[in-house]
Every structure is written in structure tokens, then in C-alpha cells.
Design a protein around this motif. Structure first.
Motif, PDB file in Angstrom:
ATOM      1  N   LEU A  87       1.168  -0.875   0.241  1.00 37.12           N
ATOM      2  CA  LEU A  87       0.364   0.054   0.273  1.00 37.12           C
ATOM      3  C   LEU A  87       1.385   1.270   0.106  1.00 37.12           C
ATOM      4  O   LEU A  87       0.619   2.228  -0.827  1.00 37.12           O
TER       5      LEU A  87
ATOM      6  N   ASP B   9       2.257   1.266  -3.271  1.00 40.35           N
ATOM      7  CA  ASP B   9       1.410   2.056  -4.533  1.00 40.35           C
ATOM      8  C   ASP B   9       0.934   3.623  -4.098  1.00 40.35           C
ATOM      9  O   ASP B   9       0.951   3.972  -5.414  1.00 40.35           O
TER      10      ASP B   9
ATOM     11  N   VAL C 266      -0.918  -3.418  -9.911  1.00 36.02           N
ATOM     12  CA  VAL C 266      -1.686  -3.164  -9.729  1.00 36.02           C
ATOM     13  C   VAL C 266      -2.946  -1.666  -9.354  1.00 36.02           C
ATOM     14  O   VAL C 266      -3.855  -2.156  -8.144  1.00 36.02           O
ATOM     15  N   SER C 267      -2.626  -1.465 -10.523  1.00 41.61           N
ATOM     16  CA  SER C 267      -3.420  -0.542 -10.749  1.00 41.61           C
ATOM     17  C   SER C 267      -5.082  -0.682 -11.749  1.00 41.61           C
ATOM     18  O   SER C 267      -5.061  -1.314 -12.486  1.00 41.61           O
ATOM     19  N   ALA C 268      -6.085  -0.618 -10.713  1.00 39.10           N
ATOM     20  CA  ALA C 268      -7.961  -1.266 -10.758  1.00 39.10           C
ATOM     21  C   ALA C 268      -7.340  -0.472 -12.491  1.00 39.10           C
ATOM     22  O   ALA C 268      -7.553  -1.594 -13.675  1.00 39.10           O
TER      23      ALA C 268
ATOM     24  N   PHE D  81     -11.556   0.193  -7.354  1.00 40.96           N
ATOM     25  CA  PHE D  81     -11.287  -1.959  -6.494  1.00 40.96           C
ATOM     26  C   PHE D  81     -12.193  -2.031  -5.154  1.00 40.96           C
ATOM     27  O   PHE D  81     -12.722  -3.660  -6.655  1.00 40.96           O
TER      28      PHE D  81
ATOM     29  N   LYS E 234      -7.726  -6.828  -0.846  1.00 35.57           N
ATOM     30  CA  LYS E 234      -7.770  -7.712  -2.135  1.00 35.57           C
ATOM     31  C   LYS E 234      -7.144  -6.567  -3.037  1.00 35.57           C
ATOM     32  O   LYS E 234      -6.214  -8.093  -4.208  1.00 35.57           O
ATOM     33  N   LYS E 235      -6.545  -5.617  -2.826  1.00 36.18           N
ATOM     34  CA  LYS E 235      -5.371  -5.095  -3.028  1.00 36.18           C
ATOM     35  C   LYS E 235      -3.980  -5.951  -3.407  1.00 36.18           C
ATOM     36  O   LYS E 235      -3.228  -6.240  -4.530  1.00 36.18           O
TER      37      LYS E 235
END
Length: 291
Positions: free
Chosen positions: A14, A17, A62-64, A256, A266-267
Motif C-alpha cells: 500500500l 502504491d 496493481v492499478s485497477a 477496486f 484484495k489489492k
């Protein structure tokens, strides 16, 4: 992996990101999670199979929005690309079996459900099994064990429950193998749900690791494009985390969205899958661009 290790990994991902544009150093991230750079490097590489630096180079995995744009799984054509055997997790083939309407009404009568708590790359989880396969998997850091058991008993109100970590240990090893198996291992999952829920959960199995789908995609794939809200409810009611991959469903806006076992998890799960199943080419490309 101890849950404290998972908590550090979650914090690190996190943080990476959120601060990707600032290109944080290894020292920065290690300090954020309370470890020395040496120990953090070892922990992260063991978990992700890739160094923190390489992860930063491919952080947009990990970017939606990028997942939707570049790793978007088109469910209608999934069988054409080799997914006819069902969804894959690691080297596992997951087969979903639904209870018959008669069995549904019995509420698990005659079943003996054995359960135990085990570590995983995503924190401790409660695994429940019966003679027909896995019938429950709940992550615990956001859902205490007592609440997970209450949920499990509500799903199978007339079943006999037994705590038996010994009985579930072999299943845990198959789900989270200490080393990759030589051959794919079939894994049976037993679910109790309405016909609509089961249809949605079967659609989720067609989303391969490293890919995502939207709620609209799933509604279309089951021939009910107007049932987006109902699809969302069925996804949220998934009783078997990870194996039925509800974490691979995103909103069409690139958000997300919620997750029964925590949006941060989830991420992290999507990051892990992207790194394991889709990062090799991305890393190679990144390494040619980023010194």
C-alpha cells in the motif's frame, strides 16, 4: 507466513502504491514497516518472488485502471484460451460442485465439517472441509475466527462441526503449497447457494490469475446483463475466498470496490497474482527502461 509478516507486506504494498511517483527507496519502505532494509528485502522477495525495486518498477500492475485496460479477462472467450478445465490457482484446478435443491433444503444434514486455522500468504485463514471437498475458506485478520465460524455454521446449519487442524492441514498445503507441485492438482469445492449464486461463482472461476473482470462482464457472461446489482450481491456472498476468486472483480470505473475480507487484502492479492502470473514480461520491459 506469520500474520505479522503478511501485515508488513500489506503495509509495504500500500505504501509503494501510494508513493510510486516519489520512487521511495528500499530504506524508506523498510522504515515504514519497521524492519531493517536487509530483512525487509528478504521478506518481500520471499513473499512476492520479486524484489521491492522490481515491484516498484511494475507497480501499476496493481492499478485497477491498468488491470482493466491491459489484463482484462473477457469471460465469453476464456474457454478458447485454454481455460476449459475451470479456474486456476497456482497449479491447482478448482472444480465447483453445488448442492442439489434437495440437499440445499437439508442445510448440510448428514455432513461432517472439519475446520482449522492455517497461515497463508494473505494472513491466517479458516479452512473448512467435508468428504466432498472444501466448503469454506475465510481470512481472519478482518474477520475474527469466532465470526468466521458463525458464518460457516449459518451456511451449513444442520451439519456436524469438528475442530480438526490435522484434517485440514493437507488441504491447506494443497491450496498454499510450500513448493510448486509437479503436476496440476484437482481441488474440489462444495458450495451451498441459489442457482443464480452458483452461476455467478462458476463464472468467477473463469477469471484466470493476473486478470480481472467487471460486474457487468459477469452479468453478460451468465446471459443476464441487467443483473449487475444481483451479481454484486452474489460475489459478496462467496463462501470460499481465493479459490472462488471474487477478489478479481472490479468496478467498471476502475475502483477496486469492497471485499468481504478487507479492501487492502484484495489489492494485495491482485498484486501477488499479477507479479506471479503477469509480471515477467512487464519486469523485462521495465528493466530495459528503468536503470
Amino acid at each position: 507466513m506469520a500474520i505479522s509478516d503478511y501485515a508488513r507486506i500489506e503495509q509495504a504494498i500500500l505504501y509503494l502504491d501510494a508513493h510510486a511517483r516519489e520512487q521511495p527507496s528500499l530504506d524508506d519502505v523498510a522504515a515504514h514497516v519497521g524492519l531493517s532494509p536487509f530483512h525487509f528485502q528478504r521478506l518481500f522477495t520471499r513473499w512476492a518472488g520479486i524484489s521491492p525495486k522490481r515491484f516498484l518498477q511494475v507497480h501499476t500492475l496493481v492499478s485497477a485502471r491498468r488491470l482493466l485496460a491491459e489484463r482484462h479477462s473477457v469471460l465469453d472467450t476464456s474457454y478458447a484460451v485454454g481455460l476449459s478445465g475451470g479456474g486456476r490457482l497456482h497449479e491447482l484446478f478448482v472444480t465447483l460442485t453445488a448442492m442439489t435443491p434437495g440437499e440445499f433444503k437439508l442445510g448440510g444434514e448428514g455432513l461432517t465439517v472439519r475446520h482449522g486455522i492455517h497461515p497463508s500468504p494473505f494472513g491466517d485463514c479458516l479452512i473448512a472441509v467435508c468428504e466432498r471437498g472444501i466448503c469454506g475458506l475465510h481470512f481472519l485478520s478482518d474477520e475474527p475466527a469466532e465470526e468466521a465460524l458463525v458464518s460457516l455454521r449459518a451456511q451449513w446449519p444442520r451439519a456436524t462441526f469438528m475442530e480438526s487442524r490435522e484434517a485440514t492441514a493437507a488441504w491447506a498445503e494443497r491450496i498454499f503449497p510450500s513448493r510448486p507441485p509437479r503436476e496440476p492438482t484437482p481441488l474440489s469445492v462444495l458450495v451451498k447457494g441459489t442457482p443464480f449464486q452458483v452461476q455467478v461463482w462458476q463464472a468467477l472461476l473463469r477469471i484466470s490469475p493476473g486478470h480481472v473482470a467487471t460486474y457487468e462482464d459477469i452479468a453478460r457472461s451468465i446471459g443476464n446483463p441487467n443483473a449487475v446489482r444481483a451479481v454484486g450481491s452474489a460475489v459478496g456472498d462467496n463462501p470460499v475466498a481465493l479459490l472462488i476468486p471474487c477478489h478479481r472483480v472490479l468496478r467498471k470505473t476502475g475502483v477496486f470496490g469492497d471485499y468481504r475480507w478487507g479492501p487492502a487484502r484484495k489489492k494485495v492479492m491482485l498484486a501477488w497474482e499479477s507479479l506471479r502470473y503477469g509480471a515477467e514480461d512487464e519486469v523485462g520491459e521495465a528493466s530495459r527502461v528503468v536503470p
